[in-house]
Motif scaffolding. Sequence first.
Motif, PDB file in Angstrom:
ATOM      1  N   ASP A   1      -1.212  -1.707  -5.540  1.00  0.00           N
ATOM      2  CA  ASP A   1      -2.006  -2.900  -5.864  1.00  0.00           C
ATOM      3  C   ASP A   1      -2.896  -3.248  -4.666  1.00  0.00           C
ATOM      4  N   VAL A   2      -4.060  -2.629  -4.606  1.00  0.00           N
ATOM      5  CA  VAL A   2      -4.991  -2.802  -3.488  1.00  0.00           C
ATOM      6  C   VAL A   2      -5.447  -4.257  -3.384  1.00  0.00           C
ATOM      7  N   ALA A   3      -5.700  -4.891  -4.504  1.00  0.00           N
ATOM      8  CA  ALA A   3      -6.159  -6.288  -4.484  1.00  0.00           C
ATOM      9  C   ALA A   3      -5.114  -7.191  -3.829  1.00  0.00           C
ATOM     10  N   GLU A   4      -3.852  -6.956  -4.113  1.00  0.00           N
ATOM     11  CA  GLU A   4      -2.789  -7.754  -3.500  1.00  0.00           C
ATOM     12  C   GLU A   4      -2.735  -7.514  -1.996  1.00  0.00           C
ATOM     13  N   ALA A   5      -2.856  -6.266  -1.593  1.00  0.00           N
ATOM     14  CA  ALA A   5      -2.832  -5.942  -0.165  1.00  0.00           C
ATOM     15  C   ALA A   5      -4.003  -6.606   0.563  1.00  0.00           C
ATOM     16  N   ILE A   6      -5.175  -6.566  -0.037  1.00  0.00           N
ATOM     17  CA  ILE A   6      -6.346  -7.215   0.560  1.00  0.00           C
ATOM     18  C   ILE A   6      -6.113  -8.719   0.688  1.00  0.00           C
ATOM     19  N   GLN A   7      -5.574  -9.314  -0.356  1.00  0.00           N
ATOM     20  CA  GLN A   7      -5.302 -10.755  -0.340  1.00  0.00           C
ATOM     21  C   GLN A   7      -4.311 -11.104   0.782  1.00  0.00           C
TER      22      GLN A   7
ATOM     23  N   MET B   1       0.814  -1.224   0.000  1.00  0.00           N
ATOM     24  CA  MET B   1       0.000   0.000   0.000  1.00  0.00           C
ATOM     25  C   MET B   1       0.845   1.271   0.000  1.00  0.00           C
ATOM     26  N   ASN B   2       2.100   1.135   0.405  1.00  0.00           N
ATOM     27  CA  ASN B   2       2.979   2.296   0.424  1.00  0.00           C
ATOM     28  C   ASN B   2       3.941   2.323  -0.761  1.00  0.00           C
ATOM     29  N   THR B   3       3.705   1.447  -1.731  1.00  0.00           N
ATOM     30  CA  THR B   3       4.550   1.373  -2.919  1.00  0.00           C
ATOM     31  C   THR B   3       3.705   1.716  -4.141  1.00  0.00           C
ATOM     32  N   PRO B   4       4.122   2.732  -4.897  1.00  0.00           N
ATOM     33  CA  PRO B   4       3.356   3.069  -6.106  1.00  0.00           C
ATOM     34  C   PRO B   4       3.305   1.887  -7.063  1.00  0.00           C
ATOM     35  N   GLY B   5       2.212   1.789  -7.784  1.00  0.00           N
ATOM     36  CA  GLY B   5       2.056   0.737  -8.784  1.00  0.00           C
ATOM     37  C   GLY B   5       2.934   1.000  -9.986  1.00  0.00           C
ATOM     38  N   SER B   6       2.753   0.196 -11.015  1.00  0.00           N
ATOM     39  CA  SER B   6       3.559   0.367 -12.213  1.00  0.00           C
ATOM     40  C   SER B   6       3.349   1.760 -12.800  1.00  0.00           C
ATOM     41  N   ASN B   7       4.424   2.313 -13.323  1.00  0.00           N
ATOM     42  CA  ASN B   7       4.421   3.667 -13.908  1.00  0.00           C
ATOM     43  C   ASN B   7       3.981   4.727 -12.910  1.00  0.00           C
ATOM     44  N   GLY B   8       4.238   4.486 -11.619  1.00  0.00           N
ATOM     45  CA  GLY B   8       3.889   5.475 -10.599  1.00  0.00           C
ATOM     46  C   GLY B   8       2.412   5.540 -10.284  1.00  0.00           C
ATOM     47  N   GLY B   9       1.658   4.536 -10.710  1.00  0.00           N
ATOM     48  CA  GLY B   9       0.209   4.517 -10.479  1.00  0.00           C
ATOM     49  C   GLY B   9      -0.154   4.126  -9.060  1.00  0.00           C
ATOM     50  N   LEU B  10      -1.409   3.786  -8.892  1.00  0.00           N
ATOM     51  CA  LEU B  10      -1.921   3.413  -7.577  1.00  0.00           C
ATOM     52  C   LEU B  10      -1.332   2.089  -7.109  1.00  0.00           C
TER      53      LEU B  10
END
Length: 122
Positions: free
Chosen positions: A35-41, A24-33
Amino acid sequence: EFDKAIVCEPNNPTPYVNAALSVMNTPGSNGGLPDVAEAIQLLEKAIAKDPMFYAAYVHLGQLRLSTATDLKTAEDVVALYDKGLEYCRTEDEAKDILSMRILTVSQVHAASSLRMETLNLQ
């Protein structure tokens, strides 16, 4: 590093929670959001490993509430906190989850009173 901890102690919920917080504290690819789904999992895995690990309930509830797209989803967070309350080991853990539950109920109630379909004010 969290992957190594998970491999070394697969039944320990702490590395799953820490990995979720890192996601949740790491930007997604290309500086995007993130990975909320991964954090939830990861948080769900932490609860599966130890249903009494209250920190996983707190973080999962906060994450699900922040991404709720409708009031039903927000109400589901209340149910998650209720489940977490059943497993609290200490009074302080119960207070933490109960505080989060009260805030969530208040938000859902206020949104319902204002005939909002979501908690998003935009």
